[in-house]
Structure formats: structure tokens, C-alpha cells
Design an enzyme around this catalytic site. Structure first.
Site, PDB file in Angstrom:
ATOM      1  N   ASP A 194      16.751  -3.611  -2.280  1.00  0.00           N
ATOM      2  CA  ASP A 194      15.736  -3.819  -1.254  1.00  0.00           C
ATOM      3  C   ASP A 194      14.637  -2.777  -1.492  1.00  0.00           C
ATOM      4  O   ASP A 194      14.920  -1.571  -1.470  1.00  0.00           O
ATOM      5  CB  ASP A 194      16.419  -3.604   0.106  1.00  0.00           C
ATOM      6  CG  ASP A 194      15.516  -3.906   1.266  1.00  0.00           C
ATOM      7  OD1 ASP A 194      14.297  -3.679   1.141  1.00  0.00           O
ATOM      8  OD2 ASP A 194      16.027  -4.353   2.305  1.00  0.00           O
ATOM      9  N   LEU A 254       6.438  -9.692  -4.942  1.00  0.00           N
ATOM     10  CA  LEU A 254       6.466 -10.847  -4.039  1.00  0.00           C
ATOM     11  C   LEU A 254       7.414 -10.608  -2.871  1.00  0.00           C
ATOM     12  O   LEU A 254       7.774 -11.546  -2.161  1.00  0.00           O
ATOM     13  CB  LEU A 254       6.890 -12.113  -4.793  1.00  0.00           C
ATOM     14  CG  LEU A 254       5.817 -12.714  -5.693  1.00  0.00           C
ATOM     15  CD1 LEU A 254       5.869 -12.127  -7.091  1.00  0.00           C
ATOM     16  CD2 LEU A 254       5.963 -14.212  -5.766  1.00  0.00           C
ATOM     17  N   THR A 312       8.846  -3.707   4.779  1.00  0.00           N
ATOM     18  CA  THR A 312       8.882  -4.291   3.433  1.00  0.00           C
ATOM     19  C   THR A 312       7.498  -4.266   2.811  1.00  0.00           C
ATOM     20  O   THR A 312       7.329  -3.898   1.649  1.00  0.00           O
ATOM     21  CB  THR A 312       9.430  -5.729   3.488  1.00  0.00           C
ATOM     22  OG1 THR A 312      10.713  -5.682   4.096  1.00  0.00           O
ATOM     23  CG2 THR A 312       9.514  -6.367   2.122  1.00  0.00           C
ATOM     24  N   TYR A 328       3.795  -9.595   9.929  1.00  0.00           N
ATOM     25  CA  TYR A 328       3.511 -10.131   8.593  1.00  0.00           C
ATOM     26  C   TYR A 328       2.045  -9.907   8.223  1.00  0.00           C
ATOM     27  O   TYR A 328       1.734  -9.326   7.187  1.00  0.00           O
ATOM     28  CB  TYR A 328       3.847 -11.623   8.571  1.00  0.00           C
ATOM     29  CG  TYR A 328       3.696 -12.255   7.205  1.00  0.00           C
ATOM     30  CD1 TYR A 328       4.583 -11.969   6.180  1.00  0.00           C
ATOM     31  CD2 TYR A 328       2.664 -13.156   6.945  1.00  0.00           C
ATOM     32  CE1 TYR A 328       4.448 -12.543   4.922  1.00  0.00           C
ATOM     33  CE2 TYR A 328       2.519 -13.737   5.697  1.00  0.00           C
ATOM     34  CZ  TYR A 328       3.415 -13.434   4.688  1.00  0.00           C
ATOM     35  OH  TYR A 328       3.266 -14.008   3.443  1.00  0.00           O
ATOM     36  N   LYS A 343       0.782  -7.167   5.537  1.00  0.00           N
ATOM     37  CA  LYS A 343       0.129  -7.559   4.284  1.00  0.00           C
ATOM     38  C   LYS A 343      -1.267  -6.955   4.186  1.00  0.00           C
ATOM     39  O   LYS A 343      -1.735  -6.626   3.093  1.00  0.00           O
ATOM     40  CB  LYS A 343       0.043  -9.086   4.185  1.00  0.00           C
ATOM     41  CG  LYS A 343       1.387  -9.768   3.962  1.00  0.00           C
ATOM     42  CD  LYS A 343       1.832  -9.631   2.512  1.00  0.00           C
ATOM     43  CE  LYS A 343       3.059 -10.484   2.225  1.00  0.00           C
ATOM     44  NZ  LYS A 343       3.501 -10.354   0.817  1.00  0.00           N
ATOM     45  N   TYR A 376      -4.654   3.344  -3.803  1.00  0.00           N
ATOM     46  CA  TYR A 376      -4.040   3.824  -5.051  1.00  0.00           C
ATOM     47  C   TYR A 376      -4.989   3.552  -6.221  1.00  0.00           C
ATOM     48  O   TYR A 376      -5.084   4.354  -7.145  1.00  0.00           O
ATOM     49  CB  TYR A 376      -2.681   3.151  -5.304  1.00  0.00           C
ATOM     50  CG  TYR A 376      -1.514   3.887  -4.678  1.00  0.00           C
ATOM     51  CD1 TYR A 376      -1.265   3.820  -3.314  1.00  0.00           C
ATOM     52  CD2 TYR A 376      -0.656   4.659  -5.461  1.00  0.00           C
ATOM     53  CE1 TYR A 376      -0.199   4.493  -2.739  1.00  0.00           C
ATOM     54  CE2 TYR A 376       0.415   5.330  -4.898  1.00  0.00           C
ATOM     55  CZ  TYR A 376       0.640   5.240  -3.537  1.00  0.00           C
ATOM     56  OH  TYR A 376       1.696   5.913  -2.981  1.00  0.00           O
TER      57      TYR A 376
END
Ligand code: UDP
Length: 298
Positions: free
Chosen positions: A34, A49, A68, A121, A125, A135
Site C-alpha cells: 500500500d 494509478l 492514498t 477523492y 487528486k 516537486y
């Protein structure tokens, strides 16, 4: 293409049987992991993804969904920086929220509810895009950001909870087709093979293409039209039934793919009718009982 591939998956919305046909290839490796936890690999390119993408699944544990996208992206960007890898982020048309601009170009900044049920979500994102850009600016990293619009095709999870898989599964089993709302909301559906071609072209594009690029099929359909087409192509006796519209469900969505055409010479080649037929043909060959529903919310 002969690359060595390391597939990293925690199997939250997936299962090992998806890749068992690849396991005996000498250039394929599978790691159950994970990305919320750091991982230490030596690679040239990363396609990120990770993140459940169907509303029922990303809302199952919204805090984990946000982690995540945010913590996972930081882990991958850190790893990419250490080994000088080029890194691709699967972003989403959800960064546009319920759009006031139609179709949506990459320059549109979106209309997202930051405290709604889709925010884990959408905002996750969006934050991931911020991290990728920072970055890139701070560490001169080679990045790619792909804003993916609705995608479908063979081998999608039958209990994914997405509209295409739901409608096909319902039509083939003669169950009612569940339209959320009045079915007038629109989506633009991109066939799997077109999407993958877009990914590969974006990754191979010159490093200057570090800005987000929409990848999607501009063909726009109402959800009711999709239901009717599914019934026609399956020859199903299923009836349409109407259910409440989920909160913050976008009313329309269609990609402006000018940048993809210009920088990647990419545009979709598979129209909805043809792609849907191929997807239906695949659904006829599988036994949905062999698939574990990812969450109780499918
Ligand atoms: N939808 C529907 N019936 C279903 C599943 C989805 O009418 O069984 C609708 C949903 O409300 C949305 C559209 O289809 O308006 C696309 O939903 P999906 O979950 O596939 O993707 P997203 O909302 O993320 O675009």
C-alpha cells in the site's frame, strides 16, 4: 515493449487473478503493498494509478482515500527523486468538480465542493497535482499529469459500481437498470485501449509537457442514453428504474482534448457503440461470482 515491470497493488478494488496470467513472465514482478507506506525500489518510470476511483469505493474510507492521493504521492515522488525516475500521476476530470465551463479545458480551475462526500477523492487528486507541480518546480523532477475522464472496457471490475459495469451487469442478468437522478446528467466515455495509448504517449512526450493533459473521449452522452444503448446492444428485457441522485454528482462532463492532440498527436479512435459492444462481449464470458465486491457499497 520489453520493459521490466513491477506492479504494486494493495488489491483494495482489485484482485490477484487480474494479473495471474503475467506472473510467469520473467520481466514481471508483483508486490502486495500500500503506497501510503514508503516503498524502496529502483525504477526508471512510475505510473501512479493508486486510489479507488468509483464513488462507492472512495467514500468507503474517505480518510484513507485522501491519504492514498496525498501521502502516497509524496512517497512515490520521494522515491522518484532518489532514483531520478520520471513519474506519471493519474489525475482525474473530478478536479473540475461540477463544471461551469463546458467542455473542460485544462486551464479551467474547477468547481469543487471541498467539504462534500466526493471531496476526499477530488481534493486528494487536486492536492496530488499540487505536489507533483511543486516537486517539479523545486527539484526539477520529470513529471506527467494525466486528467482521466470516465473510462470503461473489458476487464473492468463487475462490481466496480461504475455506471458502465452496473448497466451491463444489470442488463445481462435481466435486473432493473438503476439510473441515478433523471438520467439527464452527461458523461464522456473513453475506451480502455485509447486511454492506455494516451498514457504511453504522455509518458514518452518531451519533458516540457509537465502540465496536466486531459485524456478522454469528447463524445458526450446522457446517462439515460447510455442505459438505452446498453439495452439495445445486449437485447435485454431490463427496465429502467430511477434512484436518488448521489450528492455532488456532476451534471455534465466532456474533455477538451486540444492539448492532447497538439502535444501527443492523440485522440480516441473507438466510438462508444463499438467499445460498449466489446465490453458487453467480455462481460458475457465471465462469472461475476468469481469477483469479490471491493466494499459493501457497490
Ligand atoms: N450512475 C447511474 N447508475 C448507476 C451508477 C452510476 O445512473 O448504477 C450515474 C451516476 O450518478 C453518475 C454517472 O452515472 O451521474 C457516472 O457515474 P460513475 O460512478 O460511473 O462515475 P462518476 O460519477 O465518477 O463520473
Amino acid at each position: 515493449m520489453g520493459h521490466d515491470v513491477i506492479c504494486v497493488d494493495n488489491f483494495f478494488t482489485s484482485q490477484k487473478s487480474n494479473v495471474t496470467h503475467l506472473l510467469d513472465r520473467s520481466n514481471f514482478e508483483l508486490i502486495r503493498h500500500d503506497i501510503v507506506h514508503p516503498i524502496w525500489l529502483e525504477v526508471d518510470e512510475i505510473y501512479n494509478l493508486a486510489c479507488p476511483a468509483a464513488p462507492g469505493h472512495y467514500q468507503y474510507n474517505p480518510i484513507k482515500t485522501m491519504k492514498t492521493s496525498v501521502v502516497g504521492s509524496m512517497n512515490l515522488l520521494g522515491m522518484a527523486r532518489r532514483c531520478g525516475a520520471k513519474v506519471f500521476q493519474a489525475s482525474t476530470s473530478e478536479v473540475y468538480g461540477d463544471p461551469e465551463v463546458h467542455p473542460q479545458p485544462e486551464s479551467y480551475r474547477g468547481c469543487v465542493n471541498p467539504i462534500g462526500v466526493r471531496a476526499c477523492y477530488d481534493e486528494g487528486k487536486r492536492a496530488a497535482e499540487t505536489l507533483f507541480m511543486d516537486y517539479h518546480r523545486m527539484h526539477k523532477m520529470r513529471i506527467r499529469i494525466c486528467r482521466i475522464f470516465n473510462t470503461y472496457g473489458p476487464r473492468m471490475h463487475p462490481f466496480d459500481g461504475r455506471v458502465v459495469s452496473n448497466f451491463i451487469r444489470q442488463a445481462l442478468s435481466g435486473q432493473d437498470i438503476t439510473i441515478f437522478g433523471d438520467g439527464s446528467q452527461t458523461r464522456s466515455f473513453c475506451y480502455r485501449d485509447d486511454l492506455v495509448e494516451g498514457f504511453i504517449r504522455l509518458m514518452a512526450a518531451p519533458d516540457e509537457v509537465s502540465f496536466p493533459v486531459n485524456i478522454g473521449n469528447p463524445g458526450e452522452y446522457t446517462i439515460k442514453q447510455l442505459a438505452e444503448l446498453t439495452i439495445e446492444l445486449t437485447g435485454s428485457p431490463s427496465k429502467l428504474v430511477y434512484r436518488p441522485l448521489p450528492a455532488d454528482d456532476p451534471t455534465r462532463r466532456r474533455p477538451d482534448i486540444t492539448l492532447a492532440k497538439q502535444h501527443l498527436s492523440w485522440e480516441p479512435t473507438v466510438p462508444l457503440r463499438e467499445g460498449l459492444q466489446k465490453t458487453i462481449d467480455w462481460f458475457r464470458t465471465i462469472d461475476p461470482e468469481q469477483y469479490r465486491p471491493p466494499t459493501p457499497n457497490f
